[in-house]
Design an enzyme around this catalytic site. Structure first.
Site, PDB file in Angstrom:
ATOM      1  N   TRP A   1       0.836  -1.214   0.000  1.00 24.54           N
ATOM      2  CA  TRP A   1       0.000   0.000   0.000  1.00 24.54           C
ATOM      3  C   TRP A   1       0.861   1.250   0.000  1.00 24.54           C
ATOM      4  CZ3 TRP A   1      -4.247  -1.459  -1.862  1.00 24.54           C
ATOM      5  CH2 TRP A   1      -4.761  -2.726  -1.544  1.00 24.54           C
TER       6      TRP A   1
ATOM      7  N   ASP B   1      -1.692   6.820   6.048  1.00 23.75           N
ATOM      8  CA  ASP B   1      -2.765   5.908   5.653  1.00 23.75           C
ATOM      9  C   ASP B   1      -3.012   4.994   6.844  1.00 23.75           C
ATOM     10  OD1 ASP B   1      -4.413   3.927   4.692  1.00 23.75           O
ATOM     11  OD2 ASP B   1      -3.066   3.268   3.095  1.00 23.75           O
TER      12      ASP B   1
ATOM     13  N   LYS C   1     -12.426  -1.502   7.320  1.00 22.16           N
ATOM     14  CA  LYS C   1     -11.734  -2.342   8.299  1.00 22.16           C
ATOM     15  C   LYS C   1     -12.406  -2.154   9.663  1.00 22.16           C
ATOM     16  CE  LYS C   1      -8.372  -2.605   5.085  1.00 22.16           C
ATOM     17  NZ  LYS C   1      -8.002  -3.785   4.302  1.00 22.16           N
TER      18      LYS C   1
END
Lengths: 392, 392
Positions: free
Chosen positions: A134, A203, A227
């Site tokens: 990511w 992030d 999440k």
């Protein structure tokens, strides 16, 4: 389309998942929903009381005679929902007035491009720490825009199984970007990098709202909802007032953080259902759990239970280095592929879902997000121990 | 938070809204959800059988033991859901193989910027027809990007109450953009503009899937879901293969149509819940309604019922010119503000919601999207007639 041979947890009588126990043969009862232990990496488990409330009100929200999916985003009913979500976020994270809370569509992936587009200062570099797939994607989006990207640290040499400790922040940098928790390899910054005065941007998709965060060093935090926050389809963005002054005038309207700020995330129709569910999750966090400090304690307990099994095991091998490992995503392998496949297959047969590792690296992964209960984790560790005994 | 004095429609015994009738005093029964007549402009009414199915399966989707909001977008269960949605869209619109169906977050407003970014040919102009606030916003986004924007026709002089008939398409233009239905003023292209070989691009947010469309002249069609398709938070994009070859390499990954095409709209986590509901709506369109031709017939009948009242009325005055008026959004005014406010207040008291006109122009608007039943429309027209009798 009924899954076969799956032991489930009935949800009739109370609002928390109960332990099914992997050995108990629960009779299926078609009058109750039967729930599995959900260790998905995202979209992931949501708190059962939240799901029940959504279901309960789905045809008639608060006596409006309409579904949450049918009400106007300009109605007073939705205004209340979104404002409550803003307020609860502010309380949970103890945000001061110079931070703004935004809902933006497109997930973390759109943030990868919005961050450099909005916040890179002219003629100044942008610093990135690369700790996994990511982070790499975030870096790529800054590079596509032709920014002066400096990767000040990377753990790519170790296959991203650890977090780098040695890095020097460029004092001229527009910001320092890092990924707080790396879902794929299972690493997590337990103590954040030091930006040395340069604004941090993170992030936090996979550990946002899982623990208290001191936001002061952060210029911006973003998190895909799917999440710990709610359904997929929206990112929450926390942005500091001074960052908003960097936003160039000539960006497309939908890609400017100022558009969301100026319109309280209602410039165009927002994902109303997702925001509604996020509001219920935040209320659950605040009222049922008791806030982020208590959430962190529970999350630490859950992770410890699984790591304890791994650390004492001759079968399960942790993937991430101990000092870097994550409370949210516990990654492990079994000695050979055949045993790993058998473990995953038997796990599903016993009602433990989502344990397959990310397709990029394989192996196993238990994601222990906020909504995964201690009871589910205890059932899993009991199953892991029992499987190990049978396999040695 | 129960709304007061609202007459509603119980939803216990069948899957269609029943007529409550504005004069019948239904007793409230706390064991059933009570539904109103929903004329919202978007987010808007969804088919009741769809809402019931969502509710029914919300804790346990197809025996998975998980909610639709908790399953992985990489699971075979979700793959089936999204592939079914693609397939049904192709069948309903009779798409040939050179058209791709994409789900993209950000609504029509993000498409306003993605269209010129992806599809403007170097050194070539882009043609726009301006028929209202949404067209104006689309034009603005092309201008922000410095494109050579040519407004080849506009009805701004008439306050956007009609559709222009006189325009000349620039043969060099990259595309001709128009808004197929204008929700605010209530106008609709019953016959689309002639692109004379230049690809048409249309924002069909508010009449997509309300009638058959011959897609051949179109390079791209986009539609925010929250009118006829499903919950807010996703746009459906239909794009022709040759358009994809225009996409510049150096765009941010999330803003390229090729990213969605190459990854079957699964580059990053999509809005799984919205796509699931869209799939149920498409199935309802296909199986319960019987396709777009039948949907159009029903929509024409609904619109005729309301326009008939307006055309014969001395109290209700239509806003849009007759030849341009919309099947989807019927706009009208009452002679004075006091009467208009009374009409809107009494409408709500009688269970008719969402009739207030857009905040930009005021007045009244009945949005008659696919999921609004003939029974709801008949109840509304009966109420309108009765209100008129009392008011003259």
């Amino acid at each position: 389309m009924k899954a076969k041979g799956v032991q489930r947890t009935p949800t009739t009588d109370n609002s928390q998942r109960t332990t099914s126990g992997f050995k108990e043969g629960l009779e299926r009862d078609s009058t109750v929903e039967e729930r599995v232990h959900n260790f998905n990496a995202g979209p992931a488990a949501l708190p059962l009381p939240v799901l029940k409330e959504v279901k309960e009100n789905f045809l008639d929200l608060h006596g409006s005679g309409m579904s949450i999916t049918e009400i106007s985003h300009r109605s007073s009913l939705f205004e209340e929902i979104i404002n409550d979500a803003f307020d609860m976020t502010r309380r949970l994270l103890q945000l001061s007035d110079d931070y703004h809370v935004l809902f933006i569509q497109g997930g973390a992936s759109l943030q990868f491009c919005m961050v450099p587009m909005n916040l890179c200062l002219p003629g100044r570099p942008v610093d990135y720490i690369n700790t996994g797939i990511w982070s790499t994607r975030a870096i790529k989006e800054a590079q596509i825009q032709g920014k002066d990207v400096r990767i000040i640290a990377t753990s790519e040499d170790g296959g991203f199984t650890y977090l780098p400790t040695d890095y020097t922040v460029d004092r001229q940098a527009s910001y320092v970007h890092f990924t707080s928790n790396n879902t794929i390899m299972g690493t997590q910054w337990r103590q954040f990098p030091d930006g040395e005065g340069v604004p941090l941007i993170s992030d936090m998709s996979s550990d946002f709202m899982s623990r208290p965060v001191d936001v002061k060093p952060f210029g911006l935090i973003y998190a895909g909802a799917q999440k710990n926050l709610g359904p997929a389809g929206v990112a929450m963005v926390i942005i500091r007032e001074d960052m908003l002054r960097r936003v160039p005038d000539n960006l497309p309207t939908m890609l400017k953080y100022t558009t969301a700020r100026d319109n309280r995330s209602l410039f165009n129709t927002p994902p109303t259902f997702a925001i509604y569910v996020i509001g219920l999750v935040l209320r659950w966090l605040e009222e049922t759990i008791g806030g982020l400090k208590e959430m962190e304690r529970i999350n630490e307990e859950k992770a410890s239970l699984v790591y304890e099994v791994i650390d004492k095991s001759e079968v399960y091998q942790g993937v991430a280095e101990r000092r870097s490992r994550s409370m949210m995503n516990v990654t492990f392998r079994l000695p050979d592929d055949e045993l790993e496949q058998r473990f995953l297959a038997e796990a599903i047969e016993n009602g433990f879902h989502g344990l397959k590792g990310h397709r990029a690296i394989g192996g196993c992964r238990a994601s222990l997000y906020n909504a995964v209960t201690i009871e589910s984790v205890k059932s899993l560790t009991a199953f892991m121990r029992e499987f190990e005994e049978r396999s040695i």
